[in-house]
Design a protein around this motif. Sequence first.
Motif, mmCIF file in Angstrom:
data_model
loop_
_atom_site.group_PDB
_atom_site.id
_atom_site.type_symbol
_atom_site.label_atom_id
_atom_site.label_comp_id
_atom_site.label_asym_id
_atom_site.label_seq_id
_atom_site.Cartn_x
_atom_site.Cartn_y
_atom_site.Cartn_z
ATOM 1 N N LEU A 182 -0.884 8.307 0.301
ATOM 2 C CA LEU A 182 -2.385 7.788 1.493
ATOM 3 C C LEU A 182 -2.235 9.204 2.041
ATOM 4 C CD1 LEU A 182 -4.075 4.842 2.285
ATOM 5 C CD2 LEU A 182 -3.997 6.597 4.396
ATOM 6 N N GLU A 183 -1.125 9.359 2.809
ATOM 7 C CA GLU A 183 -1.104 10.290 4.419
ATOM 8 C C GLU A 183 -0.873 11.364 3.968
ATOM 9 O OE1 GLU A 183 0.995 6.190 7.445
ATOM 10 O OE2 GLU A 183 1.830 7.292 5.936
ATOM 11 N N ILE A 198 0.852 -1.001 0.072
ATOM 12 C CA ILE A 198 0.123 -0.283 -0.111
ATOM 13 C C ILE A 198 0.636 1.203 0.200
ATOM 14 C CG2 ILE A 198 -1.678 0.935 1.516
ATOM 15 C CD1 ILE A 198 -2.339 -1.308 2.394
ATOM 16 N N ASP A 199 0.441 2.123 -0.383
ATOM 17 C CA ASP A 199 1.155 3.368 -0.651
ATOM 18 C C ASP A 199 1.035 4.137 0.133
ATOM 19 O OD1 ASP A 199 2.715 5.634 -1.557
ATOM 20 O OD2 ASP A 199 2.413 5.985 -3.873
ATOM 21 N N VAL A 215 -9.554 7.252 0.836
ATOM 22 C CA VAL A 215 -9.555 8.608 1.610
ATOM 23 C C VAL A 215 -10.604 9.318 1.491
ATOM 24 C CG1 VAL A 215 -7.909 10.973 1.770
ATOM 25 C CG2 VAL A 215 -6.391 9.083 1.666
ATOM 26 N N GLN A 216 -11.054 9.528 -0.113
ATOM 27 C CA GLN A 216 -12.247 9.790 -0.234
ATOM 28 C C GLN A 216 -13.628 9.107 0.987
ATOM 29 O OE1 GLN A 216 -12.443 9.567 -4.632
ATOM 30 N NE2 GLN A 216 -11.442 10.961 -4.248
ATOM 31 N N GLY A 217 -13.492 7.739 1.102
ATOM 32 C CA GLY A 217 -14.237 7.064 2.423
ATOM 33 C C GLY A 217 -14.411 7.827 3.125
ATOM 34 N N THR A 218 -12.625 7.908 4.250
ATOM 35 C CA THR A 218 -12.811 8.240 5.185
ATOM 36 C C THR A 218 -13.520 9.772 5.266
ATOM 37 O OG1 THR A 218 -10.887 7.212 5.299
ATOM 38 C CG2 THR A 218 -10.957 8.921 6.881
ATOM 39 N N ARG A 219 -13.071 10.262 4.284
ATOM 40 C CA ARG A 219 -13.703 12.343 4.124
ATOM 41 C C ARG A 219 -14.900 11.526 4.162
ATOM 42 N NH1 ARG A 219 -9.210 14.657 0.478
ATOM 43 N NH2 ARG A 219 -7.594 14.900 2.134
ATOM 44 N N GLU A 220 -16.039 10.767 3.707
ATOM 45 C CA GLU A 220 -17.349 11.008 3.986
ATOM 46 C C GLU A 220 -18.348 10.587 5.278
ATOM 47 O OE1 GLU A 220 -18.093 8.293 0.535
ATOM 48 O OE2 GLU A 220 -17.739 10.047 -0.785
ATOM 49 N N GLY A 240 -6.047 1.661 -4.952
ATOM 50 C CA GLY A 240 -7.299 2.501 -4.578
ATOM 51 C C GLY A 240 -7.307 3.600 -3.080
ATOM 52 N N GLU A 241 -5.748 3.731 -2.949
ATOM 53 C CA GLU A 241 -5.634 4.463 -1.626
ATOM 54 C C GLU A 241 -6.361 6.594 -2.073
ATOM 55 O OE1 GLU A 241 -1.951 1.876 -2.205
ATOM 56 O OE2 GLU A 241 -3.052 3.708 -3.173
#
Length: 190
Positions: free
Chosen positions: A47-48, A42-43, A89-94, A84-85
């Motif tokens: 992502l971070e 995972i990158d 992140v987009q899902g986490t923001r939602e 899919g990083e």
Amino acid sequence: MDDFAGTQTPVRRLTDPAEAITALELAVPGMTSLRLPTPRVIDWPALEAELGVALPVDYKLLCELYPSFVIGDFLGVGSPEPGGETGWVQGTREELETIAEWCEEADLAVPLHPFPTPGGLLPWAVSPQGDFFLWSTNPTDPQEWTVTVASRSSVWWHYTGGAVQFLADFVAGVLEPWALPRVRAEVVAW
């Protein structure tokens, strides 16, 4: 009115990520059957950087060794897929939008706030019933982050260990589940 149930503390905080994974595998014997033959790449730096914060090493190791999974038909731990990083992140923001609403509505003695507020809450797992399992991102060192549980029944509580140790202690019945069901030590890939 929301309720703060309290704080639970492990007998000894597991700071070695491999030791935390071993504790989870002991609590949920089926975990080893889901272990990937080769760790996922995972990158994390990308992502971070996009998320704006480094994540705890125990969680990153869990994501590299296992696919997303659900424990006891209740607690779902999603992880970013290689490539899919950005989507993760987009899902986490939602999810953070929902957490912001919950924090605003919560009537807690010590108000809580979502990430990216300093020390804010950042989701790492959910239940299908709408419970959130969050990191309290204070202090600034992610290896010292603790867990906050926000249940759908408006009961909030803290656990002063890391996320992987929380999973092990929760499933093993070491923790009082406070507004959550007890879960069976069964796991399936998500």
